[in-house]
Design a protein around this motif. Structure first.
Motif, PDB file in Angstrom:
ATOM      1  N   ALA A 105       0.839  -1.202   0.000  1.00 33.96           N
ATOM      2  CA  ALA A 105       0.000   0.000   0.000  1.00 33.96           C
ATOM      3  C   ALA A 105       0.871   1.247   0.000  1.00 33.96           C
ATOM      4  CB  ALA A 105      -0.937  -0.007   1.201  1.00 33.96           C
ATOM      5  N   ASP A 106       1.969   1.193   0.745  1.00 32.87           N
ATOM      6  CA  ASP A 106       2.918   2.307   0.751  1.00 32.87           C
ATOM      7  C   ASP A 106       3.491   2.528  -0.651  1.00 32.87           C
ATOM      8  OD1 ASP A 106       4.749   4.231   2.155  1.00 32.87           O
ATOM      9  OD2 ASP A 106       6.269   2.801   1.459  1.00 32.87           O
ATOM     10  N   LYS A 109       0.850   4.189  -2.796  1.00 31.30           N
ATOM     11  CA  LYS A 109       0.712   5.592  -2.389  1.00 31.30           C
ATOM     12  C   LYS A 109       1.826   6.449  -2.988  1.00 31.30           C
ATOM     13  CE  LYS A 109      -0.533   6.704   1.800  1.00 31.30           C
ATOM     14  NZ  LYS A 109      -0.626   6.763   3.284  1.00 31.30           N
ATOM     15  N   ILE A 213      -5.653   2.768   5.244  1.00 37.06           N
ATOM     16  CA  ILE A 213      -4.903   1.547   5.550  1.00 37.06           C
ATOM     17  C   ILE A 213      -3.863   1.845   6.626  1.00 37.06           C
ATOM     18  CG2 ILE A 213      -3.307  -0.176   4.613  1.00 37.06           C
ATOM     19  CD1 ILE A 213      -4.706   0.097   1.933  1.00 37.06           C
ATOM     20  N   THR A 214      -3.829   1.015   7.643  1.00 37.08           N
ATOM     21  CA  THR A 214      -2.882   1.203   8.745  1.00 37.08           C
ATOM     22  C   THR A 214      -1.797   0.139   8.699  1.00 37.08           C
ATOM     23  OG1 THR A 214      -4.023  -0.234  10.324  1.00 37.08           O
ATOM     24  CG2 THR A 214      -4.816   2.043  10.124  1.00 37.08           C
ATOM     25  N   ASN A 215      -0.789   0.328   9.537  1.00 35.77           N
ATOM     26  CA  ASN A 215       0.289  -0.662   9.653  1.00 35.77           C
ATOM     27  C   ASN A 215       0.202  -1.429  10.965  1.00 35.77           C
ATOM     28  OD1 ASN A 215       1.004   1.394  11.377  1.00 35.77           O
ATOM     29  ND2 ASN A 215       3.170   1.392  10.778  1.00 35.77           N
ATOM     30  N   GLU A 221       3.790  -2.941   8.441  1.00 32.15           N
ATOM     31  CA  GLU A 221       3.761  -2.492   7.055  1.00 32.15           C
ATOM     32  C   GLU A 221       2.329  -2.189   6.613  1.00 32.15           C
ATOM     33  OE1 GLU A 221       5.752  -5.280   4.543  1.00 32.15           O
ATOM     34  OE2 GLU A 221       7.734  -4.829   5.360  1.00 32.15           O
ATOM     35  N   TYR A 222       2.230  -1.444   5.532  1.00 32.83           N
ATOM     36  CA  TYR A 222       0.927  -1.070   4.984  1.00 32.83           C
ATOM     37  C   TYR A 222       0.613  -2.016   3.825  1.00 32.83           C
ATOM     38  CZ  TYR A 222       1.729   3.205   7.641  1.00 32.83           C
ATOM     39  OH  TYR A 222       1.979   4.101   8.649  1.00 32.83           O
ATOM     40  N   TYR A 223      -0.381  -2.883   4.048  1.00 34.06           N
ATOM     41  CA  TYR A 223      -0.702  -3.923   3.073  1.00 34.06           C
ATOM     42  C   TYR A 223      -1.843  -3.487   2.165  1.00 34.06           C
ATOM     43  CZ  TYR A 223       2.116  -7.028   6.002  1.00 34.06           C
ATOM     44  OH  TYR A 223       3.137  -7.602   6.697  1.00 34.06           O
ATOM     45  N   ASP A 226      -5.517  -4.902   2.479  1.00 29.76           N
ATOM     46  CA  ASP A 226      -6.517  -4.342   3.401  1.00 29.76           C
ATOM     47  C   ASP A 226      -7.564  -3.510   2.677  1.00 29.76           C
ATOM     48  OD1 ASP A 226      -5.156  -5.530   5.443  1.00 29.76           O
ATOM     49  OD2 ASP A 226      -4.225  -3.698   6.211  1.00 29.76           O
TER      50      ASP A 226
END
Length: 473
Positions: A105-106, A109, A213-215, A221-223, A226
């Motif tokens: 996800a990171d 982004k 989305i959180t870690n 980590e940001y998946y 999610d």
């Protein structure tokens, strides 16, 4: 002539019907984001993982080629800091830098600024280390997304699902969640449908949820996975498209790379034989991603094709030959142990024999170079005969110069042609000559020391040497 082969297509390349069908879909805009920031630690290489090659082409270029069929309005490749070589490989596509490298996800982004203004349509998320994704599968994902799904996930059913996240479906086969293997219940572990990571997302409804989305997980980590649960919670539909395990192969190690090469080559060999090519030892022949072969071609054992090779009809390529950047005309005979380098053009019915190397060389129709020669920066006329041991001396340490050999010329064995030099049509050079000046048509040119003979001198020589040896013993 057989068309360029690409792993993606059952027919051997991106079929034009597929291109047309993609264009005729709803017409919503599409963007492609390829995640390529992984360092490939398990590769133990200074080269970024996505730049390792399969069939002579980088893995990330394989993926980008498949995505090109979708006619995306934007294509963004996510790279890590300092990956200038990846940026150069994917140019002119945009690159975005994932500085933190804290999950998928990171990574997505990091690409969002490059998608500014892309508020409607489909964003396809690919992986630069998964080179076998097919244009057909991507088109199916886009179709499912444009049919009303907020997120479409590409799933597969591996022989061994251990370690893969499971795709949880409801009774209507809508995707409700992606559960990582370690977090699965016993019932969920029995699900055979697994997550590949590939997604097609609605730019209007799914992309805005990236920020939610959180870690909050073991790895911090940001998946991107999610995003499915977030879409479902927001009342949006999520879907699954299936593909084969081989198609979704991710390469993380040298062993994976070897496996991928084998998968690609095995499929290419079968396709070549299906299209009228004889492979006398299929497992020992290696093709490049863009090798083009005519019909009734015979390829003997241990032949290797580098990129940019085109072979005509009724060609024989004998054992232990290597071709790269070469065009071979109909009816030509190559090898054994021949090397055709970049810029070689071999004419119809021409012959390149054992231990002959060509580079930036045109060999005219019916010309022959049967053995032990180097022909670089040369233009050889039709029906010319190049004797054994002939070399074109094309480099003086500073500049490369060209050699011209006319039609039906005969170049004697062990001739050195010092470029720039021109041999006229029908001319002959004597064996062992060093030719430094142009030879006119139908002339004979000989340049070597005068032969002298002393009768009985050999007997005298041996007697003198024997006497010297006896005196020293």
């Amino acid at each position: 002539m057989a068309r360029i082969w690409q792993f993606a297509s059952p027919e051997g390349q991106h079929d034009e019907d597929l291109r047309e069908s993609v264009i005729k879909m709803t017409g919503e805009p599409r963007a492609v984001v390829v995640l390529g920031a992984g360092k490939g630690t398990r590769m133990k290489s200074a080269l970024p993982k996505v730049l390792h090659k399969i069939a002579g082409r980088t893995m990330i270029s394989h993926a980008l080629d498949a995505a090109s069929v979708l006619k995306p309005e934007r294509t963004v490749v996510v790279v890590g800091p300092g990956m200038d070589n990846v940026a150069a490989e994917v140019a002119p596509f945009d690159t975005a830098i994932q500085h933190g490298q804290s999950g998928t996800a990171d990574a997505l982004k990091a690409a969002v600024p490059s998608l500014k203004g892309f508020d409607q349509g489909t964003v396809i998320v690919l992986f630069g280390d998964s080179p076998f994704i097919t244009a057909e599968t991507l088109a199916n994902m886009v179709a499912a997304r444009e049919a009303g799904a907020s997120a479409v996930v590409l799933g597969f059913e591996p022989a061994d699902p251990t370690g893969y996240g499971r795709l949880v479906l409801d009774d209507a086969d809508n995707l409700t969640a992606i559960v990582e293997h370690k977090e699965c219940t016993q019932d969920q572990l029995r699900i055979g449908l697994c997550n590949s990571g590939f997604m097609a997302l609605d730019a209007a409804t799914a992309l805005p949820l990236l920020n939610a989305i959180t870690n909050d997980n073991a790895k911090g980590e940001y998946y991107l996975t999610d995003i499915v649960s977030l879409c479902v919670e927001a009342g949006h539909k999520c879907s699954v498209i299936k593909a084969s395990e081989d198609e979704l192969l991710g390469v993380n190690s040298r062993a994976d790379l070897a496996r991928a090469e084998k998968i690609w080559q095995d499929k290419r060999r079968l396709e070549a034989m299906d299209n009228g090519v004889t492979l006398t030892s299929p497992e020992s022949v290696f093709f490049a991603y863009d090798t083009q072969l005519g019909t009734d071609v015979i390829i003997e054992p241990h032949v290797v094709f580098g990129p940019n090779v085109t072979v005509g009809n009724n060609v024989t390529i004998k054992a232990f030959s290597h071709l790269e950047g070469a065009q071979v005309g109909d009816g030509a005979d190559i090898g054994p142990y021949a090397r055709l380098r970049e810029g070689s053009v071999i004419g119809k019915g021409a012959r390149v024999g054992n231990f002959v190397e060509t580079k930036k060389c045109t060999l005219g129709d019916g010309a022959k170079a049967n053995h032990l020669s180097y022909l670089g920066d040369a233009e050889i006329g039709a029906r010319a005969n190049i004797g054994a041991g002939t070399i074109t001396c094309n480099y003086d340490g500073f500049l490369k110069s060209k050699t011209w050999v006319g039609e039906a010329a005969f170049i004697g064995s062990n001739t050195s042609l010092v470029a720039p030099v021109s041999i006229g049509d029908g001319a002959i050079t004597g064996a062992g000559s060093v030719i430094t000046r142009d030879v006119s048509p139908d002339a004979i040119a000989v340049e070597r020391g005068e032969q002298k003979m002393r009768p009985g001198a050999a007997t005298e020589y041996r007697a003198a040497k024997k006497a010297l040896r006896d005196a020293q013993s």
